[in-house]
Design a protein around this motif. Structure first.
Motif, PDB file in Angstrom:
ATOM      1  N   MET A  60      44.255 -29.553  56.933  1.00  0.00           N
ATOM      2  CA  MET A  60      45.255 -31.188  56.580  1.00  0.00           C
ATOM      3  C   MET A  60      44.856 -31.879  58.322  1.00  0.00           C
ATOM      4  SD  MET A  60      48.531 -31.925  55.389  1.00  0.00           S
ATOM      5  CE  MET A  60      49.694 -31.574  56.897  1.00  0.00           C
ATOM      6  N   GLY A  61      44.761 -32.836  58.299  1.00  0.00           N
ATOM      7  CA  GLY A  61      44.653 -33.709  59.373  1.00  0.00           C
ATOM      8  C   GLY A  61      43.573 -33.610  60.472  1.00  0.00           C
ATOM      9  N   ALA A  62      42.552 -32.913  60.000  1.00  0.00           N
ATOM     10  CA  ALA A  62      41.196 -32.514  60.860  1.00  0.00           C
ATOM     11  C   ALA A  62      40.007 -34.137  60.906  1.00  0.00           C
ATOM     12  CB  ALA A  62      39.893 -31.204  60.076  1.00  0.00           C
ATOM     13  N   GLY A  63      40.377 -35.509  59.878  1.00  0.00           N
ATOM     14  CA  GLY A  63      39.579 -35.870  59.835  1.00  0.00           C
ATOM     15  C   GLY A  63      38.496 -35.691  58.684  1.00  0.00           C
ATOM     16  N   ARG A  64      38.793 -35.515  57.792  1.00  0.00           N
ATOM     17  CA  ARG A  64      37.372 -34.732  56.363  1.00  0.00           C
ATOM     18  C   ARG A  64      38.087 -37.336  55.859  1.00  0.00           C
ATOM     19  NH1 ARG A  64      40.255 -29.845  53.133  1.00  0.00           N
ATOM     20  NH2 ARG A  64      42.325 -31.502  53.773  1.00  0.00           N
ATOM     21  N   THR A  65      39.138 -36.788  55.191  1.00  0.00           N
ATOM     22  CA  THR A  65      39.439 -37.752  54.489  1.00  0.00           C
ATOM     23  C   THR A  65      38.998 -38.886  55.773  1.00  0.00           C
ATOM     24  OG1 THR A  65      40.830 -37.519  52.999  1.00  0.00           O
ATOM     25  CG2 THR A  65      41.067 -39.382  53.231  1.00  0.00           C
ATOM     26  N   GLU A  66      39.023 -39.388  56.325  1.00  0.00           N
ATOM     27  CA  GLU A  66      38.947 -40.841  57.142  1.00  0.00           C
ATOM     28  C   GLU A  66      37.807 -40.488  57.186  1.00  0.00           C
ATOM     29  OE1 GLU A  66      42.983 -38.714  58.372  1.00  0.00           O
ATOM     30  OE2 GLU A  66      40.763 -37.676  58.327  1.00  0.00           O
ATOM     31  N   VAL A  67      36.774 -39.664  57.286  1.00  0.00           N
ATOM     32  CA  VAL A  67      35.605 -39.961  57.618  1.00  0.00           C
ATOM     33  C   VAL A  67      34.670 -40.084  56.083  1.00  0.00           C
ATOM     34  CG1 VAL A  67      32.754 -38.772  57.618  1.00  0.00           C
ATOM     35  CG2 VAL A  67      34.789 -38.015  59.494  1.00  0.00           C
ATOM     36  N   MET A  68      35.125 -39.999  55.343  1.00  0.00           N
ATOM     37  CA  MET A  68      35.093 -40.417  53.629  1.00  0.00           C
ATOM     38  C   MET A  68      35.539 -41.334  53.627  1.00  0.00           C
ATOM     39  SD  MET A  68      33.041 -37.854  53.242  1.00  0.00           S
ATOM     40  CE  MET A  68      32.928 -36.305  53.450  1.00  0.00           C
ATOM     41  N   ARG A  69      36.786 -42.372  54.614  1.00  0.00           N
ATOM     42  CA  ARG A  69      36.876 -43.256  54.284  1.00  0.00           C
ATOM     43  C   ARG A  69      35.981 -44.701  54.786  1.00  0.00           C
ATOM     44  NH1 ARG A  69      42.131 -44.679  52.518  1.00  0.00           N
ATOM     45  NH2 ARG A  69      41.945 -46.302  53.838  1.00  0.00           N
ATOM     46  N   ALA A  70      35.455 -43.945  55.781  1.00  0.00           N
ATOM     47  CA  ALA A  70      34.786 -45.150  56.424  1.00  0.00           C
ATOM     48  C   ALA A  70      33.334 -44.972  56.341  1.00  0.00           C
ATOM     49  CB  ALA A  70      35.014 -44.230  57.762  1.00  0.00           C
ATOM     50  N   ILE A  71      33.007 -44.183  55.285  1.00  0.00           N
ATOM     51  CA  ILE A  71      31.432 -44.766  54.808  1.00  0.00           C
ATOM     52  C   ILE A  71      31.586 -45.254  53.873  1.00  0.00           C
ATOM     53  CG2 ILE A  71      29.899 -42.738  53.334  1.00  0.00           C
ATOM     54  CD1 ILE A  71      30.499 -40.139  55.216  1.00  0.00           C
ATOM     55  N   PHE A  72      32.753 -45.606  53.068  1.00  0.00           N
ATOM     56  CA  PHE A  72      33.297 -46.148  51.726  1.00  0.00           C
ATOM     57  C   PHE A  72      33.335 -47.753  52.393  1.00  0.00           C
ATOM     58  CE2 PHE A  72      35.078 -46.977  47.855  1.00  0.00           C
ATOM     59  CZ  PHE A  72      34.149 -47.410  46.963  1.00  0.00           C
ATOM     60  N   GLY A  73      33.712 -47.771  53.803  1.00  0.00           N
ATOM     61  CA  GLY A  73      34.037 -49.276  53.913  1.00  0.00           C
ATOM     62  C   GLY A  73      35.870 -49.066  54.615  1.00  0.00           C
ATOM     63  N   LEU A  74      36.667 -48.278  53.461  1.00  0.00           N
ATOM     64  CA  LEU A  74      37.709 -48.551  53.761  1.00  0.00           C
ATOM     65  C   LEU A  74      38.259 -48.744  54.511  1.00  0.00           C
ATOM     66  CD1 LEU A  74      38.461 -45.975  50.558  1.00  0.00           C
ATOM     67  CD2 LEU A  74      39.712 -48.764  51.336  1.00  0.00           C
ATOM     68  N   ASP A  75      37.976 -48.134  56.125  1.00  0.00           N
ATOM     69  CA  ASP A  75      38.045 -48.220  57.538  1.00  0.00           C
ATOM     70  C   ASP A  75      36.494 -48.569  58.180  1.00  0.00           C
ATOM     71  OD1 ASP A  75      40.692 -47.337  56.484  1.00  0.00           O
ATOM     72  OD2 ASP A  75      40.312 -44.638  57.167  1.00  0.00           O
TER      73      ASP A  75
END
Length: 493
Positions: free
Chosen positions: A286-301
């Motif tokens: 948790m906190g490694a950045g997995r979700t953050e990468v996917m959110r950026a690919i999808f345009g959320l971040d």
């Protein structure tokens, strides 16, 4: 504290949820409560804590007939409930969330910040949690929010703690620490009702188990007297031949490729590809950045730099609409706040990203929309009285199925699944796995983030491991082991 619930009945309108349920909780035991989504587990506990009134039946606590008017009264009498859907105030600090409604004050009525911070730090230390108390709770990950809720319950000095899917968003390390806390509480005479769909946890931490099916308690047994297969059979009313359906991948062309993605403070040097018909698992703490990468690919971040390519063509994704137009669907880990409009009906939620499919010259075909919704409701076996039922009234697992259904409906070429089976029962998990296989058979490329290592190993053709915002390794799914994945996830080679 000893609790006896006898002949509990509950209906919501014409929908009968509980039919004569008996449940016992002994002092100082960890009692598992298991059943498929919609079996009535959470409703039974909501009746115990006064959130819902029972239609029939009795509740005795330490031999005295008891009925709480609301959860606050139950908490004041020593019963705390950590809900699956977290009760976090996102715009308030972590400290404020821990003490909301239970603020400590001096004799002059002034907030005693020093005392509150000391108590919060003590509870966080017990759970090995390192979250700044001044941070806004909304900035915390789902897993961190779960630990905040657990800490909040422990601070009430409760004699009974009900935990509804407490580990759904936690890492293996956090789960180990939580189990240490549960064992310590058990020694102090605290009773735990443990609601979970993770069978390994039930057999690792619980003393007894009650299995529910279709609003009834079908059996209660000591853990040593039962087995995985017996519990599953009683939950679903049938045999499950395999936990993870066999995969026969035949990867095609590269559908998604990302190159050197970077977002300052979150991740950097992220490069990978996914082929048609392939499931690529994404693992890490948790906190490694997995979700953050996917959110950026999808345009959320936003991305600071890097490239995204779809079928060999460089694309510019600045918002989710762009991602959807390029055939990318994203099932987020937080279904309540990001995956669903809770006050909308099942039909409206499923149809939302697919309205263009039912529209002609600005008019929506109600018939086409309903056929679409009925097909997916049946295919995913979503338990709902009607498709006009509000999404918030569904069980957590059925809400998750609605989220999956709405993104399948767009006919994605890439589907990102972030914790796809969080809070989902063993029978429904297999249905989701089978659906993933069907999608890849049709050429869909799937990225699956999961904190459950058995799930990652059971369903992935390749596994990417993320540590501190970087991909530390790529492992073939057939050769991967839990030890190898955890080594990479903690920065080892």
């Amino acid at each position: 504290m000893n609790i006896q619930m006898r002949n509990i009945h509950k209906s919501f309108g014409t929908n009968r949820v509980l039919s004569g349920v008996d449940f016992d909780l002994r002092e100082g035991e960890v009692h598992a409560l298991m059943g498929e989504n919609g079996a009535g587990k959470s409703t039974l506990m909501n009746i115990l804590t006064g959130l819902h009134n029972r239609d029939e039946g009795s509740i005795q606590i330490n031999g005295s007939e008891t009925s709480f008017r609301n959860p606050k009264e139950a908490e004041e009498n020593g019963i705390a409930f950590i809900h699956q859907e977290l009760n976090i105030w996102p715009d308030m600090t972590v400290l404020d969330n821990l003490f909301i409604g239970k603020e400590m004050t001096s004799r002059f009525g002034v907030l005693n910040m020093k005392q509150m911070k000391a108590l919060a730090a003590e509870q966080f230390a017990k759970l090995s949690v390192s979250i700044p108390l001044t941070q806004e709770a909304g900035e915390c990950s789902v897993g961190q929010q779960q630990m905040i809720e657990i800490a909040k319950a422990l601070m009430t000095n409760a004699k009974v703690i009900i935990m509804d899917e407490p580990t759904a968003a936690l890492t293996e390390r956090e789960i180990t620490k939580l189990f240490e806390v549960i064992r310590a509480l058990r020694k102090e005479g605290v009773s735990i009702v443990y609601i979970s769909h993770r069978m390994e946890e039930i057999f690792a931490i619980c003393d007894r188990i009650t299995v529910m099916r279709d609003g009834k308690a079908v059996d209660t047994k000591d853990i040593p007297e039962t087995s995985f297969d017996e519990v599953v059979r009683k939950m679903v009313g049938r045999e499950l031949t395999e936990r993870y359906p066999a995969r026969h991948p035949a990867p095609g062309e590269t559908v998604l490729e990302v190159k050197d993605l970077k977002r300052k403070g979150r991740f950097e040097d992220i490069s990978f590809s996914v082929k048609a018909g392939e499931i690529v698992g994404v693992s890490g703490l948790m906190g490694a950045g997995r979700t953050e990468v996917m959110r950026a690919i999808f345009g959320l971040d936003p991305l600071d730099s890097g490239e995204i390519w779809i079928r060999g063509k460089k694309v510019n994704i600045r918002k989710p609409d762009d991602a959807v137009k390029h055939g990318i669907g994203f099932i987020t880990e937080d279904r309540k706040d990001e995956g669903l409009v809770l006050d909308f009906s099942v039909r409206e939620n499923m149809a939302l990203p697919n309205l263009f499919s039912f529209s002609s010259k600005g008019f929506i075909s109600g018939k086409k929309e309903q056929e679409f919704v009925d097909t997916l409701t049946k295919r995913l076996q979503i338990k709902t009285h009607t498709t006009e039922t509000a999404a918030r009234s569904l069980s957590g697992g059925n809400q998750q199925k609605v989220v999956i259904a709405k993104w399948i409906g767009i006919g994605p070429s890439v589907l990102i699944l972030d914790e796809p089976t969080r809070g989902v029962d063993v029978g429904a998990k297999r249905e989701i796995y089978q659906l993933m296989n069907e999608l890849t058979d049709r050429g869909v490329a799937i990225l699956m983030i999961s904190s459950e290592l058995p799930e990652v190993l059971g369903m992935s053709d390749r596994i990417l491991v993320v540590h501190e915002g970087r991909i530390t390794g790529e492992v073939d799914g057939k050769q991967a082991t839990q030890e190898h994945i955890m080594t990479l996830a903690t920065g080892g080679q």
